[in-house]
Scaffold this motif. Sequence first.
Motif, PDB file in Angstrom:
ATOM      1  N   VAL A 478      36.804  41.812  40.204  1.00  0.00           N
ATOM      2  CA  VAL A 478      37.463  41.871  38.986  1.00  0.00           C
ATOM      3  C   VAL A 478      38.522  40.956  38.976  1.00  0.00           C
ATOM      4  O   VAL A 478      39.173  40.383  38.071  1.00  0.00           O
ATOM      5  CB  VAL A 478      37.682  43.317  38.647  1.00  0.00           C
ATOM      6  N   MET A 479      39.275  41.061  40.233  1.00  0.00           N
ATOM      7  CA  MET A 479      40.669  40.171  40.241  1.00  0.00           C
ATOM      8  C   MET A 479      40.363  38.777  40.225  1.00  0.00           C
ATOM      9  O   MET A 479      41.006  37.839  39.697  1.00  0.00           O
ATOM     10  CB  MET A 479      41.070  40.529  41.825  1.00  0.00           C
ATOM     11  N   ALA A 480      39.217  38.253  40.817  1.00  0.00           N
ATOM     12  CA  ALA A 480      38.883  36.718  40.818  1.00  0.00           C
ATOM     13  C   ALA A 480      38.583  36.592  39.209  1.00  0.00           C
ATOM     14  O   ALA A 480      39.097  35.404  38.652  1.00  0.00           O
ATOM     15  CB  ALA A 480      37.794  36.286  41.685  1.00  0.00           C
ATOM     16  N   GLY A 481      37.990  37.279  38.515  1.00  0.00           N
ATOM     17  CA  GLY A 481      37.813  37.137  37.255  1.00  0.00           C
ATOM     18  C   GLY A 481      39.073  36.836  36.422  1.00  0.00           C
ATOM     19  O   GLY A 481      38.984  36.157  35.591  1.00  0.00           O
ATOM     20  N   ALA A 482      39.807  38.036  36.538  1.00  0.00           N
ATOM     21  CA  ALA A 482      41.178  37.860  35.936  1.00  0.00           C
ATOM     22  C   ALA A 482      41.935  36.451  36.171  1.00  0.00           C
ATOM     23  O   ALA A 482      42.470  35.964  35.153  1.00  0.00           O
ATOM     24  CB  ALA A 482      42.048  39.026  36.541  1.00  0.00           C
ATOM     25  N   ALA A 483      42.030  36.043  37.460  1.00  0.00           N
ATOM     26  CA  ALA A 483      42.674  35.070  37.816  1.00  0.00           C
ATOM     27  C   ALA A 483      42.042  33.687  37.052  1.00  0.00           C
ATOM     28  O   ALA A 483      42.950  33.096  36.729  1.00  0.00           O
ATOM     29  CB  ALA A 483      42.627  34.625  39.392  1.00  0.00           C
ATOM     30  N   LEU A 484      40.883  33.488  37.047  1.00  0.00           N
ATOM     31  CA  LEU A 484      40.244  32.515  36.272  1.00  0.00           C
ATOM     32  C   LEU A 484      40.566  32.523  34.778  1.00  0.00           C
ATOM     33  O   LEU A 484      40.675  31.517  34.287  1.00  0.00           O
ATOM     34  CB  LEU A 484      38.517  32.587  36.518  1.00  0.00           C
ATOM     35  N   PHE A 485      40.173  33.573  34.185  1.00  0.00           N
ATOM     36  CA  PHE A 485      40.406  33.751  32.800  1.00  0.00           C
ATOM     37  C   PHE A 485      41.965  33.478  32.586  1.00  0.00           C
ATOM     38  O   PHE A 485      42.204  32.731  31.529  1.00  0.00           O
ATOM     39  CB  PHE A 485      40.292  35.193  32.562  1.00  0.00           C
ATOM     40  N   VAL A 486      43.078  34.003  33.262  1.00  0.00           N
ATOM     41  CA  VAL A 486      44.425  33.622  33.072  1.00  0.00           C
ATOM     42  C   VAL A 486      44.868  32.286  33.028  1.00  0.00           C
ATOM     43  O   VAL A 486      45.252  31.869  32.250  1.00  0.00           O
ATOM     44  CB  VAL A 486      45.295  34.683  33.925  1.00  0.00           C
ATOM     45  N   TYR A 487      44.085  31.605  34.250  1.00  0.00           N
ATOM     46  CA  TYR A 487      44.467  30.287  34.429  1.00  0.00           C
ATOM     47  C   TYR A 487      43.960  29.280  33.487  1.00  0.00           C
ATOM     48  O   TYR A 487      44.610  28.511  32.935  1.00  0.00           O
ATOM     49  CB  TYR A 487      44.201  29.913  35.924  1.00  0.00           C
ATOM     50  N   TYR A 488      42.554  29.511  33.291  1.00  0.00           N
ATOM     51  CA  TYR A 488      41.759  28.344  32.340  1.00  0.00           C
ATOM     52  C   TYR A 488      41.723  28.924  30.940  1.00  0.00           C
ATOM     53  O   TYR A 488      41.568  27.936  30.109  1.00  0.00           O
ATOM     54  CB  TYR A 488      40.273  28.248  32.926  1.00  0.00           C
ATOM     55  N   VAL A 489      42.023  30.062  30.563  1.00  0.00           N
ATOM     56  CA  VAL A 489      41.915  30.456  29.076  1.00  0.00           C
ATOM     57  C   VAL A 489      43.258  30.522  28.559  1.00  0.00           C
ATOM     58  O   VAL A 489      43.654  29.979  27.709  1.00  0.00           O
ATOM     59  CB  VAL A 489      40.972  31.527  28.797  1.00  0.00           C
ATOM     60  N   LEU A 490      44.061  31.616  29.177  1.00  0.00           N
ATOM     61  CA  LEU A 490      45.428  31.872  28.525  1.00  0.00           C
ATOM     62  C   LEU A 490      46.549  30.856  28.910  1.00  0.00           C
ATOM     63  O   LEU A 490      47.235  30.531  28.059  1.00  0.00           O
ATOM     64  CB  LEU A 490      45.685  33.065  29.333  1.00  0.00           C
ATOM     65  N   CYS A 491      46.238  30.427  29.982  1.00  0.00           N
ATOM     66  CA  CYS A 491      47.360  29.124  30.513  1.00  0.00           C
ATOM     67  C   CYS A 491      46.918  27.788  30.253  1.00  0.00           C
ATOM     68  O   CYS A 491      47.477  26.880  30.558  1.00  0.00           O
ATOM     69  CB  CYS A 491      47.616  29.416  31.889  1.00  0.00           C
ATOM     70  N   GLY A 492      45.492  27.802  29.691  1.00  0.00           N
ATOM     71  CA  GLY A 492      45.124  26.222  29.232  1.00  0.00           C
ATOM     72  C   GLY A 492      44.568  25.328  30.422  1.00  0.00           C
ATOM     73  O   GLY A 492      44.064  24.364  30.193  1.00  0.00           O
ATOM     74  N   GLY A 493      44.471  26.151  31.539  1.00  0.00           N
ATOM     75  CA  GLY A 493      44.050  25.410  32.699  1.00  0.00           C
ATOM     76  C   GLY A 493      44.492  23.915  33.215  1.00  0.00           C
ATOM     77  O   GLY A 493      45.893  23.818  33.097  1.00  0.00           O
ATOM     78  N   GLY A 494      43.754  22.848  33.515  1.00  0.00           N
ATOM     79  CA  GLY A 494      44.402  21.610  34.035  1.00  0.00           C
ATOM     80  C   GLY A 494      44.318  21.819  35.325  1.00  0.00           C
ATOM     81  O   GLY A 494      44.485  22.836  35.945  1.00  0.00           O
ATOM     82  N   GLU A 495      44.744  20.463  35.866  1.00  0.00           N
ATOM     83  CA  GLU A 495      44.812  20.625  37.509  1.00  0.00           C
ATOM     84  C   GLU A 495      46.150  20.689  37.945  1.00  0.00           C
ATOM     85  O   GLU A 495      46.293  21.210  38.982  1.00  0.00           O
ATOM     86  CB  GLU A 495      44.229  19.061  37.933  1.00  0.00           C
ATOM     87  N   ASP A 496      47.237  20.404  37.108  1.00  0.00           N
ATOM     88  CA  ASP A 496      48.502  20.413  38.041  1.00  0.00           C
ATOM     89  C   ASP A 496      49.358  21.420  37.011  1.00  0.00           C
ATOM     90  O   ASP A 496      50.475  21.055  36.393  1.00  0.00           O
ATOM     91  CB  ASP A 496      49.092  19.113  37.799  1.00  0.00           C
ATOM     92  N   ASN A 497      48.791  22.843  36.549  1.00  0.00           N
ATOM     93  CA  ASN A 497      49.567  23.536  35.695  1.00  0.00           C
ATOM     94  C   ASN A 497      50.235  24.517  36.808  1.00  0.00           C
ATOM     95  O   ASN A 497      49.501  25.772  37.053  1.00  0.00           O
ATOM     96  CB  ASN A 497      48.436  24.321  34.953  1.00  0.00           C
ATOM     97  N   LYS A 498      51.383  24.120  37.167  1.00  0.00           N
ATOM     98  CA  LYS A 498      52.192  25.244  38.171  1.00  0.00           C
ATOM     99  C   LYS A 498      52.316  26.450  37.591  1.00  0.00           C
ATOM    100  O   LYS A 498      52.233  27.443  38.339  1.00  0.00           O
ATOM    101  CB  LYS A 498      53.290  24.382  38.673  1.00  0.00           C
TER     102      LYS A 498
END
Length: 547
Positions: A478-498
């Motif tokens: 669940v934690m890993a899924g949340a991390a992926l969702f937040v980074y790639y969906v809510l925060c727009g992803g990208g390689e260098d999105n600090k």
Amino acid sequence: MSTRNKSFLRGAAILGLAGIFVKILGAVYQLPFAAMMGGTGLAYYKPAYDVYTVFIVISTSGIPVAVSRMVSERIIVQNHIGAHRVFKLSFKLMLTIGILSFAIMFFGADAIAKISAVPESALSMRFIAPALILVPIMAAFRGYYQGQQNMKPTALSQIFEQIFRVIFGLGTAYLMLHAILGTRLLKSFSATEKGAAGGAFGATVGSLAGLAVMLLVYLLDRRNIFRRVAKSQHVEEESDREILKKILIISVPITLGACIAPIMSYLDSPIVVTRLSMTGWSHAAAKNLYGQISYATTIVNLPQALSMALSMSLVPLISSAHRTRDLKGMRENTSLAVRVAMLIGLPCAAGMFVLAKPILLLLYSAHYEEAVNVAPTFAILAVSVVFVSLIQTVSGILQGVGRQNIPVRNMLIGIVIKVVTTFLLVGVRGLNIKGAGIGTLLTYVVVAVLDLHATKKYTGAKFDFGLTVARPMAATAVMAGAALFVYYVLCGGGEDNKIGCLIAVAVAAVVYTAMLFVTKSIRRDELENFNAGRKLLRLIDKIGHRK
């Protein structure tokens, strides 16, 4: 929960908190140091640090454990005279080993550096060599206090050691890299060699600071120590020779086993550099690729602070239970320790795996191409965190029950796997340094399985699969899924999105903590043994009552 369980958890908590702080400081050191030096500079630094680690392991891994165990066994029967004699003899032994280690590394630096296939690392070896005298002495004091289940002096000395290492390591590296310091005496060396040596010198200054703390603690505690010795109910009948023999019997197998991991790390240098050169890479490019592995290992090593704290707390505790035939206490502590190792290892491994590239670019944005290149290797090594946590924990358990030869045997099997797989896979053009990561992962998987089998055999402990594996894995998923969702969906992803990476990591930590309670991976009675745990339970109860 039994008194022994409470003692174990408190000892592990003290060392764990200190370990987290030390590892954070280590990252504070390694990250700007890596950004300052780049892949080539790290290639000059890493062989020196790997060789230093081998010598430190030889002098400090087995003997402090033996001292801790022998002191614990004597104190439990109120034999404080014998406990203090063990400490004094170990001090002399450690000093002797330290002087010999220093002489070998300092005067043999050129030969050792050539063997590593990075001759430019010789200067770093000489700058770090004095620490080989200081660290073993410090370890003798730590073993004495750990045997008394007093983890505070060890924790305090670790903190001061790392603070001084960071300050002087980064400062000296910068001054020497930019020709502000050492220009006359070291004019025949390149700026990169001098910078790497400056970073290595931080370990020497740090060990001096850590030793000063342990000496101060001991001096302030001398009156209490001698009062306990004077009131001791037992007179030590063993000769110095017999005590030393027991120290060596316990410590030698532990030392041999502990040496294998740093030796494996050191072997990466000649194997990776030579193998890459054989398959068409230039020697300079091969050294740079080898240096890039340090970007990954610096981060992967962070969670080991907690699992190492578990191991250090376990040895005297399980040794005492084993000696007094407290089988129930020994089995409880064994199953608890393995479960905590999983609770630590799983989320760390999963978090680093799913966010491998964003984490590297967050920390090493100044070396963008190198960070992107090493990301797949980092993801592979991240998975090994689970198995390293288990290995460190169960090794402490096996040492506590007098089976310290078993981790040695299993790690010897592992080193064969490591050498063969690294040599073969690094030679595959499409894999290169990823082959070293795969070899490391396979090694730790095999060793962890063998160690767990031995632990079950010699302690009789039974592991609840649901509580130990299934529930933590569910929380981790669940934690890993949340991390992926937040980074790639809510925060727009990208390689260098600090910013996105930081938010994803923070959310993952909160989600995992919550899921531990949802899945009941942590029991209420375990939290009640800590002030922070009791406060958290009161908060949960209030929320539940309001609902």
